[in-house]
Design an enzyme around this catalytic site. Structure first.
Site, short mmCIF file in Angstrom:
data_model
loop_
_atom_site.label_atom_id
_atom_site.label_comp_id
_atom_site.label_asym_id
_atom_site.label_seq_id
_atom_site.Cartn_x
_atom_site.Cartn_y
_atom_site.Cartn_z
CG HIS A 138 -0.70 -2.09 12.44
ND1 HIS A 138 -2.05 -2.45 12.23
CD2 HIS A 138 -1.01 -1.15 13.56
CE1 HIS A 138 -2.91 -1.45 12.68
NE2 HIS A 138 -2.11 -0.45 13.44
CB CYS A 149 16.90 0.39 20.85
SG CYS A 149 17.42 -1.30 20.25
CB CYS A 167 17.93 -5.84 22.41
SG CYS A 167 18.48 -4.73 21.37
CG ASN A 234 -13.17 -0.52 1.22
OD1 ASN A 234 -14.03 -1.32 1.07
ND2 ASN A 234 -12.54 -0.17 2.46
CB ALA A 252 -7.11 -2.83 -4.02
P1 NAD Z 1 -10.01 -4.31 8.24
O1 NAD Z 1 -9.97 -5.82 8.34
O2 NAD Z 1 -10.67 -3.68 9.45
O3 NAD Z 1 -10.82 -4.02 6.93
C1 NAD Z 1 -10.70 -4.45 5.92
C2 NAD Z 1 -11.28 -3.28 4.86
O4 NAD Z 1 -10.95 -3.86 3.50
C3 NAD Z 1 -12.79 -3.24 4.75
O5 NAD Z 1 -13.09 -1.88 4.63
C4 NAD Z 1 -13.38 -4.12 3.51
O6 NAD Z 1 -14.49 -3.30 2.90
C5 NAD Z 1 -12.08 -3.80 2.62
N1 NAD Z 1 -11.91 -4.66 1.36
C6 NAD Z 1 -12.27 -5.96 1.66
N2 NAD Z 1 -12.02 -6.62 0.19
C7 NAD Z 1 -11.17 -5.59 -0.34
C8 NAD Z 1 -10.57 -5.57 -1.71
N3 NAD Z 1 -10.63 -6.56 -2.50
N4 NAD Z 1 -10.01 -4.57 -2.06
C9 NAD Z 1 -10.16 -3.39 -1.18
N5 NAD Z 1 -10.61 -3.13 -0.07
C10 NAD Z 1 -11.24 -4.30 0.50
O7 NAD Z 1 -8.57 -3.96 7.93
P2 NAD Z 1 -7.89 -2.75 8.50
O8 NAD Z 1 -8.48 -1.48 8.63
O9 NAD Z 1 -6.46 -2.87 7.75
O10 NAD Z 1 -7.56 -3.26 10.07
C11 NAD Z 1 -7.35 -4.52 10.60
C12 NAD Z 1 -6.05 -4.59 11.34
O11 NAD Z 1 -5.68 -5.91 11.12
C13 NAD Z 1 -4.94 -4.07 10.45
O12 NAD Z 1 -4.42 -2.98 11.02
C14 NAD Z 1 -3.76 -4.93 10.41
O13 NAD Z 1 -2.78 -4.82 11.20
C15 NAD Z 1 -4.23 -6.39 10.83
N6 NAD Z 1 -4.56 -7.25 9.60
C16 NAD Z 1 -3.49 -7.50 8.72
C17 NAD Z 1 -3.59 -8.45 7.45
C18 NAD Z 1 -2.76 -8.59 6.62
O14 NAD Z 1 -1.34 -8.47 7.05
N7 NAD Z 1 -3.08 -9.12 5.41
C19 NAD Z 1 -4.82 -9.35 7.69
C20 NAD Z 1 -5.91 -9.21 8.54
C21 NAD Z 1 -5.69 -8.05 9.55
ZN ZN Z 2 17.48 -2.76 22.14
#
Ligand code: NAD
Ligand code: ZN
Length: 266
Positions: A138, A149, A167, A234, A252
């Site tokens: 992402h 590109c 670009c 998780n 984690a």
């Molecule tokens: P999600 O927000 O959909 O789900 C988060 C998951 O993490 C849940 O299943 C939850 O139970 C679990 N969780 C919560 N605390 C935890 C811990 N301490 N240890 C382990 N697991 C834990 O996240 P997703 O599936 O990654 O999808 C959401 C999208 O949003 C991502 O694809 C991302 O692109 C974006 N996002 C990114 C960030 C970041 O960069 N830190 C933050 C928010 C959203």
């Molecule tokens: Zn380019």
């Protein structure tokens, strides 16, 4: 709740940690599929889950990319305002530092036990923790990317005097933030690397991902159907839990360091 339950949970976690270490040690090509949950202990809120931003503030507008394509200049001009829609997330991202979970993944890589990280996070915390082999499905909030590109540049220092920026490499594409927007296709280079990693992976760690966002949610299914094993880290159940060979039902930052310790002893 009886007094026995917490002890039972602790014993189950310890058994799962042992089993996870055993499976990792027995595998050739371990890949971690990471989601927002890994950064929750760094103070970065997730989208889903009980404390998630969408749970608290409602679902986002899914036409972000469509709007960008319609009028990229306007998108650039509104960039500051757009950030404020997720002010809580934007502020947390500014100050976040890696936690014990990120460092455990770096150590696993250094030990030769982890070959690759496929992360859905955009927060740059794997890099700050020192991990090397990373595919950001992402994107990365600290970078810009050409939509044609896929060349990427650090955000800092990129000339923005003309909007939308063109670009400098292919000269035909428009440059946008590397973070993949709602409705935007996953960049081909990142997707190809994820498919390749999933193909050679015989053990996938699912760390902090709710496993409902495609195509990322498909990778563990592919690994499992080609005979690989899945380890979930998780605190909550996910749609993939039932496919998993081992489940570490804990944050984690608590569950991964003891797995590293066990592997050091192997
Ligand atoms: P999600 O927000 O959909 O789900 C988060 C998951 O993490 C849940 O299943 C939850 O139970 C679990 N969780 C919560 N605390 C935890 C811990 N301490 N240890 C382990 N697991 C834990 O996240 P997703 O599936 O990654 O999808 C959401 C999208 O949003 C991502 O694809 C991302 O692109 C974006 N996002 C990114 C960030 C970041 O960069 N830190 C933050 C928010 C959203
Ligand atoms: Zn380019």
């Amino acid at each position: 709740m009886t007094l026995r339950e917490p002890q039972g949970e602790q014993a189950a976690l310890e058994r799962a940690i042992e089993e996870a270490a055993r499976l990792i040690a027995a595998s050739r090509h371990v890949v971690a599929l990471v989601g927002a949950g890994l950064s929750a202990e760094s103070g970065v809120p997730t989208f889903r889950g009980p404390e998630g931003l969408w749970t608290k503030h409602g679902e986002p507008d899914l036409r972000d990319y469509e709007r960008f394509v319609e009028n990229p200049k306007r998108w650039w001009e509104m960039r500051q305002e757009r950030a404020s829609r997720f002010a809580e997330l934007a502020q947390a991202l500014e100050t976040a530092v890696p936690n014990a979970g990120h460092f455990a993944l770096r150590e696993l890589e250094e030990m030769g036990r982890l070959r690759h990280i496929i992360t859905q996070n955009i927060d740059n915390l794997h890099q700050i923790a020192g991990s090397q082999a990373i595919t950001e499905i992402h994107g990365n909030r600290t970078k810009l990317r050409c939509v044609v590109c896929n060349h990427r540049w650090p955000l800092d220092g990129f000339p923005l005097d003309e909007l939308p920026p063109k670009c400098p490499d292919c000269t035909s594409g428009i440059v946008k933030g590397d973070t993949v927007m709602f409705g935007e296709p996953i960049p081909r280079d990142a997707l190809d690397e994820c498919i390749n990693q999933s193909r050679i992976c015989d053990c996938m760690l699912l760390v902090g991902t709710s496993a409902v966002v495609y195509p990322a949610a498909q990778f563990p299914i592919d690994v499992k159907s080609s005979g690989g094993v899945l380890i979930e880290v998780n605190p909550n159940e996910t749609p993939l839990t039932e496919l998993c060979d081992v489940v570490l039902r804990a944050p984690a930052g608590e569950a991964l360091p003891p797995v590293v310790e066990k592997l050091r002893a192997v």
